[in-house]
Scaffold this active site. Structure first.
Site, PDB file in Angstrom:
ATOM      1  N   ARG A 144      16.912  12.292  23.348  1.00 24.65           N
ATOM      2  CA  ARG A 144      17.074  12.342  24.799  1.00 24.65           C
ATOM      3  C   ARG A 144      18.364  13.028  25.232  1.00 24.65           C
ATOM      4  O   ARG A 144      18.596  13.211  26.431  1.00 24.65           O
ATOM      5  CB  ARG A 144      17.069  10.916  25.366  1.00 24.65           C
ATOM      6  CG  ARG A 144      15.737  10.236  25.290  1.00 24.65           C
ATOM      7  CD  ARG A 144      15.757   8.940  26.071  1.00 24.65           C
ATOM      8  NE  ARG A 144      14.417   8.395  26.140  1.00 24.65           N
ATOM      9  CZ  ARG A 144      13.752   8.136  27.265  1.00 24.65           C
ATOM     10  NH1 ARG A 144      14.310   8.335  28.431  1.00 24.65           N
ATOM     11  NH2 ARG A 144      12.537   7.659  27.230  1.00 24.65           N
ATOM     12  N   TYR A 147      18.783  15.975  27.797  1.00 30.00           N
ATOM     13  CA  TYR A 147      18.661  15.619  29.215  1.00 30.00           C
ATOM     14  C   TYR A 147      19.857  14.782  29.663  1.00 30.00           C
ATOM     15  O   TYR A 147      20.539  15.116  30.625  1.00 30.00           O
ATOM     16  CB  TYR A 147      17.355  14.856  29.413  1.00 30.00           C
ATOM     17  CG  TYR A 147      17.010  14.578  30.860  1.00 30.00           C
ATOM     18  CD1 TYR A 147      16.620  15.613  31.717  1.00 30.00           C
ATOM     19  CD2 TYR A 147      17.052  13.286  31.373  1.00 30.00           C
ATOM     20  CE1 TYR A 147      16.283  15.356  33.041  1.00 30.00           C
ATOM     21  CE2 TYR A 147      16.716  13.028  32.700  1.00 30.00           C
ATOM     22  CZ  TYR A 147      16.336  14.059  33.528  1.00 30.00           C
ATOM     23  OH  TYR A 147      16.003  13.800  34.838  1.00 30.00           O
ATOM     24  N   ARG A 188       4.570  11.021  31.760  1.00 32.36           N
ATOM     25  CA  ARG A 188       5.245   9.822  32.268  1.00 32.36           C
ATOM     26  C   ARG A 188       4.327   8.622  32.177  1.00 32.36           C
ATOM     27  O   ARG A 188       3.105   8.755  32.142  1.00 32.36           O
ATOM     28  CB  ARG A 188       5.617   9.988  33.740  1.00 32.36           C
ATOM     29  CG  ARG A 188       6.592  11.051  33.999  1.00 32.36           C
ATOM     30  CD  ARG A 188       7.910  10.693  33.346  1.00 32.36           C
ATOM     31  NE  ARG A 188       8.905  11.650  33.780  1.00 32.36           N
ATOM     32  CZ  ARG A 188       9.521  11.571  34.938  1.00 32.36           C
ATOM     33  NH1 ARG A 188       9.259  10.615  35.777  1.00 32.36           N
ATOM     34  NH2 ARG A 188      10.407  12.471  35.234  1.00 32.36           N
ATOM     35  N   SER A 191       1.748   8.293  35.261  1.00 32.44           N
ATOM     36  CA  SER A 191       0.695   9.314  35.246  1.00 32.44           C
ATOM     37  C   SER A 191      -0.217   9.115  34.029  1.00 32.44           C
ATOM     38  O   SER A 191      -1.445   9.150  34.149  1.00 32.44           O
ATOM     39  CB  SER A 191       1.289  10.721  35.295  1.00 32.44           C
ATOM     40  OG  SER A 191       2.379  10.842  34.420  1.00 32.44           O
ATOM     41  N   GLY A 209       5.885  -2.945  24.547  1.00 36.74           N
ATOM     42  CA  GLY A 209       5.587  -2.955  25.984  1.00 36.74           C
ATOM     43  C   GLY A 209       6.452  -3.898  26.795  1.00 36.74           C
ATOM     44  O   GLY A 209       6.244  -4.072  27.991  1.00 36.74           O
ATOM     45  N   GLN A 211       9.651  -3.408  27.231  1.00 35.16           N
ATOM     46  CA  GLN A 211      10.733  -2.669  27.900  1.00 35.16           C
ATOM     47  C   GLN A 211      10.438  -2.599  29.396  1.00 35.16           C
ATOM     48  O   GLN A 211       9.279  -2.634  29.803  1.00 35.16           O
ATOM     49  CB  GLN A 211      10.905  -1.257  27.291  1.00 35.16           C
ATOM     50  CG  GLN A 211       9.791  -0.254  27.544  1.00 35.16           C
ATOM     51  CD  GLN A 211       8.709  -0.292  26.479  1.00 35.16           C
ATOM     52  OE1 GLN A 211       8.370  -1.343  25.943  1.00 35.16           O
ATOM     53  NE2 GLN A 211       8.099   0.848  26.172  1.00 35.16           N
ATOM     54  N   THR A 212      11.497  -2.513  30.183  1.00 35.53           N
ATOM     55  CA  THR A 212      11.299  -2.514  31.639  1.00 35.53           C
ATOM     56  C   THR A 212      11.796  -1.218  32.290  1.00 35.53           C
ATOM     57  O   THR A 212      12.708  -0.562  31.786  1.00 35.53           O
ATOM     58  CB  THR A 212      12.054  -3.685  32.315  1.00 35.53           C
ATOM     59  OG1 THR A 212      13.443  -3.567  31.999  1.00 35.53           O
ATOM     60  CG2 THR A 212      11.517  -5.029  31.859  1.00 35.53           C
ATOM     61  N   ARG A 279      15.931  -0.829  32.333  1.00 33.01           N
ATOM     62  CA  ARG A 279      16.581   0.057  33.294  1.00 33.01           C
ATOM     63  C   ARG A 279      16.259  -0.428  34.701  1.00 33.01           C
ATOM     64  O   ARG A 279      15.096  -0.646  35.026  1.00 33.01           O
ATOM     65  CB  ARG A 279      16.097   1.483  33.115  1.00 33.01           C
ATOM     66  CG  ARG A 279      16.822   2.429  34.020  1.00 33.01           C
ATOM     67  CD  ARG A 279      16.225   3.787  34.033  1.00 33.01           C
ATOM     68  NE  ARG A 279      16.409   4.493  32.797  1.00 33.01           N
ATOM     69  CZ  ARG A 279      15.515   5.378  32.351  1.00 33.01           C
ATOM     70  NH1 ARG A 279      14.406   5.604  33.008  1.00 33.01           N
ATOM     71  NH2 ARG A 279      15.742   6.022  31.233  1.00 33.01           N
TER      72      ARG A 279
HETATM   73  N1  UDP Z   1       5.577   4.778  28.035  1.00 37.43           N
HETATM   74  C1  UDP Z   1       4.454   4.139  27.509  1.00 37.43           C
HETATM   75  N2  UDP Z   1       3.294   4.845  27.447  1.00 37.43           N
HETATM   76  C2  UDP Z   1       3.173   6.131  27.905  1.00 37.43           C
HETATM   77  C3  UDP Z   1       4.315   6.765  28.461  1.00 37.43           C
HETATM   78  C4  UDP Z   1       5.501   6.044  28.494  1.00 37.43           C
HETATM   79  O1  UDP Z   1       4.510   2.975  27.084  1.00 37.43           O
HETATM   80  O2  UDP Z   1       2.053   6.685  27.818  1.00 37.43           O
HETATM   81  C5  UDP Z   1       6.828   3.991  28.119  1.00 37.43           C
HETATM   82  C6  UDP Z   1       8.043   4.722  27.563  1.00 37.43           C
HETATM   83  O3  UDP Z   1       8.168   4.478  26.180  1.00 37.43           O
HETATM   84  C7  UDP Z   1       9.161   4.099  28.369  1.00 37.43           C
HETATM   85  C8  UDP Z   1       8.522   3.772  29.714  1.00 37.43           C
HETATM   86  O4  UDP Z   1       7.114   3.764  29.475  1.00 37.43           O
HETATM   87  O5  UDP Z   1       9.602   2.897  27.784  1.00 37.43           O
HETATM   88  C9  UDP Z   1       8.829   4.791  30.806  1.00 37.43           C
HETATM   89  O6  UDP Z   1       8.561   6.068  30.287  1.00 37.43           O
HETATM   90  P1  UDP Z   1       8.608   7.402  31.143  1.00 37.43           P
HETATM   91  O7  UDP Z   1       8.318   8.522  30.212  1.00 37.43           O
HETATM   92  O8  UDP Z   1       7.774   7.285  32.359  1.00 37.43           O
HETATM   93  O9  UDP Z   1      10.097   7.539  31.678  1.00 37.43           O
HETATM   94  P2  UDP Z   1      11.544   7.146  31.087  1.00 37.43           P
HETATM   95  O10 UDP Z   1      11.975   6.050  31.971  1.00 37.43           O
HETATM   96  O11 UDP Z   1      11.450   6.690  29.663  1.00 37.43           O
HETATM   97  O12 UDP Z   1      12.347   8.383  31.227  1.00 37.43           O
END
Ligand code: UDP
Length: 313
Positions: A144, A147, A188, A191, A209, A211-212, A279
Site C-alpha cells: 500500500r 498510495y 472496492r 462495489s 471479515g 476488520q472495520t 479505520r
Molecule cells: N474487502 C473484502 N472483499 C472485497 C474487497 C475488499 O473483504 O471484495 C475488504 C478489504 O480487505 C478491506 C475492506 O474490505 O479490509 C475495505 O476494502 P476497500 O478496498 O474497499 O478499501 P480500503 O479501505 O481497504 O482502502
C-alpha cells in the site's frame, strides 16, 4: 450570464471528481476538468460534457500544466487498492509530482488549492478512532506504500508551499466513500459486494471479515469538500472527512445480501497484506469548523447505490 468562478478539478473524471464537477456546475462555476483517464470512466463525463461551462482536458498531472483558474481541487490518483497497486510507480508519481505541478500552478496564479488526501495516511492505525493529530502507522515498503506514502508526501508538499510561499491550501483526509458513479469493477468492498450479490455470486470477504471501515455517502462527502474550500484562509487542515460509524466487513456483506434479496453466500479469501484492521474518523474538527456531519444513513446510501449498480449491469 457569466459564471462566478473558473475552477480546476484534477481527477475530475473519477468517482469523486465527477460528482464534484457536477456540484460545482450547479453552483454556477465554470469547471476545467483534468484527467488522464487511467482508472476513471469516460461515462462519468458524458453528462458533464453537455454543459457549456464544462471543459475536459485529457492530461496527466505528472506533467506540468498551464491553465487560468481561480481555484484548484486535486483529486487525481487511483484510490482503489488493486488499481493503485497495478502501477505503483505511476501512483506514487501522481501524488508526488502531480501535487508539485499543481502547487506550482497555484503559486503562479496565487490561487487557493485543496488536496484530497486520505485516511490511508494513518496506515494500519494503532489509535482508534483517528484524530488529525495522530501521525499514523505506515509501512514504507509494503503493497500500500505507493498510495500511502505518495499521499503523505503530497501533504508535506502542500504544507511547505503554504509555509514558504503563503499559498492558501486546504488538506482533507477522505475516508471510505461510496455511491452512484463508482466504477463497479474497481475492486472496492462495496462495489464488489453489490455486484456479486446482484449476480448471485459468492461475496468475497477478505480475512475473517472482522476488520472495520466506516462508509460515507458521496453526496455528504461532496458537501463537506465544498464547505471546506469555502473556509477562511487560516483553516488549512489536515481535516478528516468521513462517516464516524464503524462497520465490520462481515456485517456489510450480510446487509448487502439482505438488501439485494440475494441468494449469494459468503466466500472467505486471504487478507491482502497491510490491510488495516480498523479505520474510523474522529470528525470533531470538521464539525467545529463548518458544522458538517454526514446525514445519509448506510441503509439509504446503499439503497441508492444498489439501484445505480442495477442500472449499470
Ligand atoms: N474487502 C473484502 N472483499 C472485497 C474487497 C475488499 O473483504 O471484495 C475488504 C478489504 O480487505 C478491506 C475492506 O474490505 O479490509 C475495505 O476494502 P476497500 O478496498 O474497499 O478499501 P480500503 O479501505 O481497504 O482502502
Amino acid at each position: 450570464m457569466g459564471r462566478h468562478k473558473r475552477i480546476l478539478v484534477a481527477g475530475g473524471a473519477g468517482f469523486l471528481g465527477s460528482n464534484l464537477c457536477k456540484a460545482l456546475l450547479t453552483l454556477n462555476s465554470e469547471v476545467v476538468c483534468l484527467d488522464n483517464l487511467s482508472t476513471s470512466r469516460e461515462e462519468n463525463l458524458i453528462f458533464l460534457k453537455k454543459n457549456k461551462y464544462f471543459k475536459f482536458i485529457q492530461h496527466d498531472i505528472t506533467q506540468p500544466i498551464e491553465v487560468e483558474v481561480d481555484e484548484i481541487y486535486n483529486l487525481a490518483c487511483p484510490a482503489s487498492p488493486p488499481r493503485y497497486q497495478a502501477d505503483a510507480i505511476q501512483t506514487l508519481k501522481t501524488s508526488v509530482l502531480g501535487s508539485l505541478n499543481l502547487l506550482e500552478l497555484a503559486k503562479k496564479l496565487r490561487c487557493k488549492i485543496l488536496q484530497a488526501s486520505t485516511s490511508e495516511v494513518y496506515g494500519d492505525p494503532l489509535v482508534h478512532p483517528q484524530k488529525e493529530s495522530y501521525w499514523g502507522h505506515v509501512n514504507p515498503v509494503g503493497k500500500r506504500s505507493c498510495y500511502d506514502e505518495g499521499k503523505r508526501c503530497a501533504e508535506t508538499f502542500f504544507m511547505e508551499y503554504h509555509l514558504r510561499y503563503g499559498l492558501e491550501i486546504k488538506i482533507i483526509r477522505i475516508f471510505n466513500t461510496y455511491g452512484p458513479g463508482m466504477d463497479i469493477y474497481d475492486g472496492r468492498v462495496i462495489s464488489n459486494f453489490i455486484v456479486q450479490a446482484l449476480k448471485g455470486e459468492p461475496l468475497t470477504v477478505y480475512g475473517n471479515g472482522e476488520q472495520t471501515r466506516s462508509f460515507c455517502y458521496v453526496d455528504d462527502m461532496i458537501n463537506a469538500i465544498l464547505k471546506i474550500m469555502d473556509t477562511e484562509p487560516n483553516v488549512i487542515g489536515p481535516i478528516n472527512v468521513g462517516n464516524p460509524d464503524p462497520y465490520s466487513i462481515n456485517r456489510l456483506a450480510e446487509k448487502i445480501i439482505y438488501m439485494t434479496n440475494s441468494e449469494s453466500k459468503i466466500a472467505f479469501k486471504d487478507l491482502p497484506s497491510d490491510d488495516p484492521l480498523q479505520r474510523c474518523p474522529d470528525i470533531t474538527y470538521i464539525k467545529e469548523i463548518v458544522g458538517w456531519e454526514p446525514t445519509t444513513s448506510l441503509e439509504e446510501g446503499l439503497k441508492r447505490t444498489i439501484e445505480y449498480f442495477k442500472s449499470c449491469l
